[in-house]
Design a protein around this motif. Structure first.
Motif, PDB file in Angstrom:
ATOM      1  N   LYS A 174      15.658  -6.421  -9.733  1.00 22.06           N
ATOM      2  CA  LYS A 174      14.974  -7.265  -8.750  1.00 22.06           C
ATOM      3  C   LYS A 174      14.806  -6.477  -7.456  1.00 22.06           C
ATOM      4  CE  LYS A 174      19.332  -9.459  -7.352  1.00 22.06           C
ATOM      5  NZ  LYS A 174      20.094 -10.739  -7.297  1.00 22.06           N
ATOM      6  N   PHE A 175      13.744  -6.829  -6.720  1.00 24.95           N
ATOM      7  CA  PHE A 175      13.552  -6.216  -5.403  1.00 24.95           C
ATOM      8  C   PHE A 175      12.866  -7.226  -4.499  1.00 24.95           C
ATOM      9  CE2 PHE A 175       9.529  -5.469  -7.454  1.00 24.95           C
ATOM     10  CZ  PHE A 175       8.574  -5.363  -6.459  1.00 24.95           C
ATOM     11  N   SER A 176      13.164  -7.156  -3.219  1.00 23.26           N
ATOM     12  CA  SER A 176      12.591  -8.081  -2.249  1.00 23.26           C
ATOM     13  C   SER A 176      11.679  -7.388  -1.251  1.00 23.26           C
ATOM     14  CB  SER A 176      13.704  -8.805  -1.480  1.00 23.26           C
ATOM     15  OG  SER A 176      14.491  -7.871  -0.761  1.00 23.26           O
ATOM     16  N   ASP A 177      11.638  -6.060  -1.290  1.00 24.50           N
ATOM     17  CA  ASP A 177      10.847  -5.279  -0.343  1.00 24.50           C
ATOM     18  C   ASP A 177      10.156  -4.164  -1.116  1.00 24.50           C
ATOM     19  OD1 ASP A 177       9.927  -3.489   1.672  1.00 24.50           O
ATOM     20  OD2 ASP A 177      11.454  -4.224   3.062  1.00 24.50           O
ATOM     21  N   PHE A 178       8.843  -4.055  -0.973  1.00 23.94           N
ATOM     22  CA  PHE A 178       8.096  -3.058  -1.733  1.00 23.94           C
ATOM     23  C   PHE A 178       8.489  -1.628  -1.390  1.00 23.94           C
ATOM     24  CE2 PHE A 178       5.450  -6.303  -3.511  1.00 23.94           C
ATOM     25  CZ  PHE A 178       4.954  -5.726  -4.681  1.00 23.94           C
ATOM     26  N   LYS A 179       9.136  -1.412  -0.274  1.00 25.22           N
ATOM     27  CA  LYS A 179       9.579  -0.055   0.031  1.00 25.22           C
ATOM     28  C   LYS A 179      10.602   0.442  -0.976  1.00 25.22           C
ATOM     29  CE  LYS A 179      13.272  -1.212   3.343  1.00 25.22           C
ATOM     30  NZ  LYS A 179      14.371  -0.872   2.420  1.00 25.22           N
ATOM     31  N   ASP A 180      11.262  -0.502  -1.674  1.00 27.72           N
ATOM     32  CA  ASP A 180      12.283  -0.117  -2.649  1.00 27.72           C
ATOM     33  C   ASP A 180      11.709   0.155  -4.038  1.00 27.72           C
ATOM     34  OD1 ASP A 180      14.319  -0.489  -0.746  1.00 27.72           O
ATOM     35  OD2 ASP A 180      14.405  -2.645  -1.185  1.00 27.72           O
TER      36      ASP A 180
ATOM     37  N   ARG B 195       2.793   5.946  -3.158  1.00 25.57           N
ATOM     38  CA  ARG B 195       3.871   6.767  -3.702  1.00 25.57           C
ATOM     39  C   ARG B 195       3.858   6.754  -5.232  1.00 25.57           C
ATOM     40  NH1 ARG B 195       6.374  11.262  -3.898  1.00 25.57           N
ATOM     41  NH2 ARG B 195       8.396  11.133  -4.971  1.00 25.57           N
ATOM     42  N   LEU B 196       3.661   5.590  -5.802  1.00 25.26           N
ATOM     43  CA  LEU B 196       3.659   5.484  -7.265  1.00 25.26           C
ATOM     44  C   LEU B 196       2.485   6.253  -7.865  1.00 25.26           C
ATOM     45  CD1 LEU B 196       4.634   1.727  -7.495  1.00 25.26           C
ATOM     46  CD2 LEU B 196       6.067   3.671  -8.180  1.00 25.26           C
ATOM     47  N   ARG B 197       1.361   6.217  -7.201  1.00 24.16           N
ATOM     48  CA  ARG B 197       0.217   7.003  -7.675  1.00 24.16           C
ATOM     49  C   ARG B 197       0.500   8.494  -7.542  1.00 24.16           C
ATOM     50  NH1 ARG B 197      -5.588   5.574  -5.192  1.00 24.16           N
ATOM     51  NH2 ARG B 197      -4.535   6.206  -3.276  1.00 24.16           N
ATOM     52  N   ALA B 198       1.156   8.879  -6.466  1.00 20.01           N
ATOM     53  CA  ALA B 198       1.450  10.287  -6.238  1.00 20.01           C
ATOM     54  C   ALA B 198       2.400  10.851  -7.294  1.00 20.01           C
ATOM     55  CB  ALA B 198       2.043  10.484  -4.838  1.00 20.01           C
ATOM     56  N   ILE B 199       3.307  10.032  -7.816  1.00 20.49           N
ATOM     57  CA  ILE B 199       4.235  10.539  -8.832  1.00 20.49           C
ATOM     58  C   ILE B 199       3.664  10.410 -10.244  1.00 20.49           C
ATOM     59  CG2 ILE B 199       6.247  10.086  -7.380  1.00 20.49           C
ATOM     60  CD1 ILE B 199       6.884   7.670  -9.128  1.00 20.49           C
ATOM     61  N   GLY B 200       2.417   9.916 -10.338  1.00 24.53           N
ATOM     62  CA  GLY B 200       1.727   9.959 -11.617  1.00 24.53           C
ATOM     63  C   GLY B 200       1.808   8.723 -12.479  1.00 24.53           C
ATOM     64  N   CYS B 201       2.152   7.587 -11.897  1.00 27.21           N
ATOM     65  CA  CYS B 201       2.216   6.354 -12.683  1.00 27.21           C
ATOM     66  C   CYS B 201       0.817   5.750 -12.814  1.00 27.21           C
ATOM     67  CB  CYS B 201       3.128   5.329 -12.014  1.00 27.21           C
ATOM     68  SG  CYS B 201       4.868   5.763 -11.998  1.00 27.21           S
ATOM     69  N   PRO B 202       0.294   5.602 -14.043  1.00 30.86           N
ATOM     70  CA  PRO B 202      -0.943   4.850 -14.204  1.00 30.86           C
ATOM     71  C   PRO B 202      -0.652   3.360 -14.027  1.00 30.86           C
ATOM     72  CG  PRO B 202      -0.117   5.486 -16.347  1.00 30.86           C
ATOM     73  CD  PRO B 202       0.811   6.100 -15.323  1.00 30.86           C
ATOM     74  N   MET B 203      -1.568   2.634 -13.401  1.00 31.95           N
ATOM     75  CA  MET B 203      -1.274   1.246 -13.030  1.00 31.95           C
ATOM     76  C   MET B 203      -2.406   0.316 -13.438  1.00 31.95           C
ATOM     77  SD  MET B 203       0.633   1.771  -9.332  1.00 31.95           S
ATOM     78  CE  MET B 203      -0.576   2.892  -8.609  1.00 31.95           C
TER      79      MET B 203
ATOM     80  N   ILE C  93      13.030   2.648  -7.378  1.00 32.65           N
ATOM     81  CA  ILE C  93      13.410   1.993  -8.629  1.00 32.65           C
ATOM     82  C   ILE C  93      12.721   2.683  -9.802  1.00 32.65           C
ATOM     83  CG2 ILE C  93      13.132  -0.131  -9.993  1.00 32.65           C
ATOM     84  CD1 ILE C  93      13.523  -1.687  -7.349  1.00 32.65           C
ATOM     85  N   ILE C  94      11.429   2.942  -9.661  1.00 30.04           N
ATOM     86  CA  ILE C  94      10.662   3.569 -10.744  1.00 30.04           C
ATOM     87  C   ILE C  94      11.100   5.018 -10.946  1.00 30.04           C
ATOM     88  CG2 ILE C  94       8.361   4.151 -11.570  1.00 30.04           C
ATOM     89  CD1 ILE C  94       9.059   1.081 -11.317  1.00 30.04           C
ATOM     90  N   GLU C  95      11.277   5.743  -9.865  1.00 29.66           N
ATOM     91  CA  GLU C  95      11.668   7.153  -9.974  1.00 29.66           C
ATOM     92  C   GLU C  95      13.049   7.308 -10.594  1.00 29.66           C
ATOM     93  OE1 GLU C  95       9.837   9.796  -6.563  1.00 29.66           O
ATOM     94  OE2 GLU C  95      10.534   7.908  -5.689  1.00 29.66           O
ATOM     95  N   GLY C  96      13.914   6.332 -10.382  1.00 27.08           N
ATOM     96  CA  GLY C  96      15.266   6.421 -10.919  1.00 27.08           C
ATOM     97  C   GLY C  96      15.439   5.798 -12.278  1.00 27.08           C
ATOM     98  N   TRP C  97      14.343   5.312 -12.881  1.00 26.30           N
ATOM     99  CA  TRP C  97      14.437   4.588 -14.162  1.00 26.30           C
ATOM    100  C   TRP C  97      14.841   5.545 -15.282  1.00 26.30           C
ATOM    101  CZ3 TRP C  97      13.571  -0.653 -13.999  1.00 26.30           C
ATOM    102  CH2 TRP C  97      13.704  -1.316 -15.216  1.00 26.30           C
TER     103      TRP C  97
ATOM    104  N   ILE D 141       0.833  -1.211   0.000  1.00 25.98           N
ATOM    105  CA  ILE D 141       0.000   0.000   0.000  1.00 25.98           C
ATOM    106  C   ILE D 141       0.864   1.256   0.000  1.00 25.98           C
ATOM    107  CG2 ILE D 141      -1.633   1.367   1.362  1.00 25.98           C
ATOM    108  CD1 ILE D 141      -2.981  -0.911  -0.072  1.00 25.98           C
ATOM    109  N   THR D 142       1.875   1.291   0.833  1.00 24.45           N
ATOM    110  CA  THR D 142       2.752   2.462   0.882  1.00 24.45           C
ATOM    111  C   THR D 142       3.415   2.698  -0.466  1.00 24.45           C
ATOM    112  OG1 THR D 142       3.175   2.123   3.238  1.00 24.45           O
ATOM    113  CG2 THR D 142       4.757   3.485   2.035  1.00 24.45           C
ATOM    114  N   ALA D 143       3.871   1.622  -1.104  1.00 18.97           N
ATOM    115  CA  ALA D 143       4.508   1.749  -2.413  1.00 18.97           C
ATOM    116  C   ALA D 143       3.522   2.251  -3.454  1.00 18.97           C
ATOM    117  CB  ALA D 143       5.094   0.410  -2.833  1.00 18.97           C
ATOM    118  N   LEU D 144       2.319   1.696  -3.472  1.00 18.09           N
ATOM    119  CA  LEU D 144       1.327   2.125  -4.466  1.00 18.09           C
ATOM    120  C   LEU D 144       0.902   3.566  -4.239  1.00 18.09           C
ATOM    121  CD1 LEU D 144      -0.922  -1.061  -4.792  1.00 18.09           C
ATOM    122  CD2 LEU D 144       0.972  -0.339  -6.272  1.00 18.09           C
TER     123      LEU D 144
END
Length: 219
Positions: free
Chosen positions: A202-208, A99-107, A212-216, A94-97
């Motif tokens: 690869k990632f093992s924790d959704f906090k990361d 953040r991803l929604r806040a930066i404008g990623c459609p999912m 990853i997306i912001e730095g792509w 939930i925390t990851a989603l």
């Protein structure tokens, strides 16, 4: 512009194996067959409900393509839509989603789970409002690893760039077939060592995941 993010469901966003285990055993024991272990059922997950039913029939000593298939498939899918206890979010989703929604990623979610059971599981764990669309295993003529559902999700999300996020061999093959970078969650249902599967990150924790997306960077 931020990329579209296309997620797998089972083994990626949610640990659904306990719920699938219960439903599968209810179907089996209701017909007099022995129940199966959680590990057995988990190994059947990922290729859609028809594959799961064939595995259940084979393990029960029945013909996977025989006359029992349709009845067990119908029973399984009907129970899937209501027996949602046991579906749980992986930590940090939930925390990851958010953040991803806040930066404008459609999912979107593309899953081999049938559409109505997928919606039921997604609602049960509180993910409904995060995704612009869900494409299930019976939504289109094909299932993953065919890339059709991923291409359709990217088309609807309307972004030139997209990433595919999943956990398994099927997901790795799907991303490759779709021509998308694959981001693999390492804590799901894969059987192959992670480094033996083609992936970009690869990632093992959704906090990361948000970082990853912001730095792509796109070539």
């Amino acid at each position: 512009m931020t990329p579209a993010l296309i997620f797998d469901l089972d083994g990626t966003l949610i640990d659904s194996a306990p719920a699938i285990h219960k439903v599968s055993n209810d179907v089996l024991t209701g017909r007099g067959y022995a129940p199966l272990s959680l590990e057995q059922i988990r190994s059947f997950v990922g290729q859609g409900a028809p594959h799961l039913v064939r595995c259940l029939l084979t393990t029960a000593g029945e013909d996977p393509e025989g006359p029992l298939f349709e009845a067990i498939y119908a029973d399984l899918v009907t129970r899937y839509e209501t027996d949602v206890e046991g579906n749980t979010l992986y930590p940090g989703v939930i925390t990851a989603l958010d953040r991803l929604r806040a930066i404008g990623c459609p999912m979107a979610i593309t899953t081999n789970k049938p559409y109505k059971p997928a919606l039921a599981a997604i609602a049960h764990v509180g993910l409904t409002d995060y995704f612009e669309l869900v494409i299930g295993g019976d939504s289109l003529p094909t299932r993953k690893p065919n890339p059709e559902m991923v291409h359709e999700a990217q088309r609807i999300l309307g972004r030139d760039h997209a990433l595919y996020i999943g956990d398994s061999e099927i997901d790795a093959q799907t991303a490759e077939n779709a021509g998308l970078p694959f981001v693999i969650y390492t804590e799901g249902y894969r059987k192959t060592p992670v480094d033996a599967l083609p992936h970009a990150v690869k990632f093992s924790d959704f906090k990361d995941l948000p970082s990853i997306i912001e730095g792509w960077t796109w070539s």
